[in-house]
Design an enzyme around this catalytic site. Sequence first.
Site, PDB file in Angstrom:
ATOM      1  N   LEU A  49       0.990  -1.054  -0.554  1.00 16.58           N
ATOM      2  CA  LEU A  49       0.362   0.665  -0.234  1.00 16.58           C
ATOM      3  C   LEU A  49       0.770   0.416  -0.181  1.00 16.58           C
ATOM      4  O   LEU A  49       1.597   1.656   1.186  1.00 16.58           O
ATOM      5  CB  LEU A  49      -0.869  -0.323   1.232  1.00 16.58           C
ATOM      6  CG  LEU A  49      -2.554   0.963   1.179  1.00 16.58           C
ATOM      7  CD1 LEU A  49      -3.465   0.700  -0.240  1.00 16.58           C
ATOM      8  CD2 LEU A  49      -2.767   0.084   2.686  1.00 16.58           C
ATOM      9  N   ASP A  50       0.450   2.174  -1.089  1.00 15.25           N
ATOM     10  CA  ASP A  50       1.860   3.281  -0.805  1.00 15.25           C
ATOM     11  C   ASP A  50       1.967   4.595   0.159  1.00 15.25           C
ATOM     12  O   ASP A  50       0.633   3.960   1.137  1.00 15.25           O
ATOM     13  CB  ASP A  50       1.139   4.375  -2.142  1.00 15.25           C
ATOM     14  CG  ASP A  50       1.205   3.285  -3.685  1.00 15.25           C
ATOM     15  OD1 ASP A  50       2.215   2.199  -3.704  1.00 15.25           O
ATOM     16  OD2 ASP A  50       0.471   4.368  -4.162  1.00 15.25           O
ATOM     17  N   PRO A  51       3.098   4.967   0.547  1.00 19.87           N
ATOM     18  CA  PRO A  51       2.555   5.607   1.395  1.00 19.87           C
ATOM     19  C   PRO A  51       1.633   6.466   1.750  1.00 19.87           C
ATOM     20  O   PRO A  51       0.922   6.810   3.121  1.00 19.87           O
ATOM     21  CB  PRO A  51       4.267   6.463   1.949  1.00 19.87           C
ATOM     22  CG  PRO A  51       4.931   5.082   1.026  1.00 19.87           C
ATOM     23  CD  PRO A  51       4.049   4.720  -0.242  1.00 19.87           C
ATOM     24  N   LEU A  52       1.278   7.227   0.054  1.00 18.20           N
ATOM     25  CA  LEU A  52       0.366   8.583   0.261  1.00 18.20           C
ATOM     26  C   LEU A  52      -1.415   7.525   0.620  1.00 18.20           C
ATOM     27  O   LEU A  52      -1.795   8.551   0.814  1.00 18.20           O
ATOM     28  CB  LEU A  52       0.125   9.272  -0.943  1.00 18.20           C
ATOM     29  CG  LEU A  52       1.183   9.622  -1.092  1.00 18.20           C
ATOM     30  CD1 LEU A  52       1.393  10.584  -2.547  1.00 18.20           C
ATOM     31  CD2 LEU A  52       1.389  11.031  -0.345  1.00 18.20           C
ATOM     32  N   ALA A  53      -1.060   6.811  -0.020  1.00 19.00           N
ATOM     33  CA  ALA A  53      -2.686   6.050   0.140  1.00 19.00           C
ATOM     34  C   ALA A  53      -2.935   5.459   2.167  1.00 19.00           C
ATOM     35  O   ALA A  53      -1.513   5.042   2.940  1.00 19.00           O
ATOM     36  CB  ALA A  53      -2.456   4.677  -0.273  1.00 19.00           C
TER      37      ALA A  53
END
Length: 328
Positions: A49-53
């Site tokens: 899961l992307d850091p921005l998500a």
Amino acid sequence: MARRGKTPKGRPVSGWVILDKPVGMGSTDAVAKMKWLFFAQKAGHAGTLDPLASGMLPIALGDATKTVPFVMDGTKTYRFTVRWGAETTTDDTEGPVTNASDLRPTREALEALLTRYRGEISQVPPQFSAIKIEGERAYDLARAGETVEIAARPVTIHRLDIVAEPDAATTVFEAECGKGTYVRSIARDLGRDLGCFGHVVDLRRVQVGGFTEDDLVTLDELMDAADEGLEELSEEQQASGARARVVRFEALDRLLLGTEAALSDLYEVPLSEDQAGRVLSGNPVLLRGRDAPAFCEEAYATGHGRLVAIGSIEQGSFHPKRVFGGRG
């Protein structure tokens, strides 16, 4: 004399932490944090899961790492917000704008277009993604200033719906999709097809496989549980600056789901004590009862409320393929 194997560091704890990952934390960092908190011997996640998500990051501890593929192959549900009028290099808010437009899509135009994004579609992953190009990650090449050609690949989108329209330039969607689907690519391609461009400004994963929002545990809840198990330091230790360690894990362990929680889509074979013993030794057991299937490609066996093995059912017998000896 035979050399002894190295004793694993940590507790042989097994189960699933369904972490509600905060924005800014990377998936690898989250796994390391959970491994440290639970003092677990092994840990791994079921889908980056992307850091921005934000949102659901299932993290497996101990024997649960053996069930990660069953979660990875499950469907995932994302709730994401698209801002119209600009496309970026990263297809989210991190990269600079590459294309811009004053156009804004109507609800009718969006609804008509969404039908083309449901089912099996061809999708090009973002330039900033974990896709490997000749052995290197696409995001590493992109950060180095290289423009890479990423081939389109088939992905499955089971559901894609509009759930809110805060303003003319913003639309909130919910997508249920299969493995390998990039939500950022959906936003990018919708914007291109509509002629107004678009990028993701907020992304949250709310479901992975059989795990739902009810299973989520926040980092604050985990830290509070860890605090309950901290050792008591003497005045001398406190004066020396010593840090208290977690020595009682009951509160933390209560936040774990069992290893078998990852296998909710498989047929369950309940075993007696004698049968469980045979299966743990790698032997097949005959299934009794008129409702027992004669054949099943994948099933899991449980005994006394814990996972014993994953295997198949052939000619009315359960054949173990992977045995679980730790706490399930």
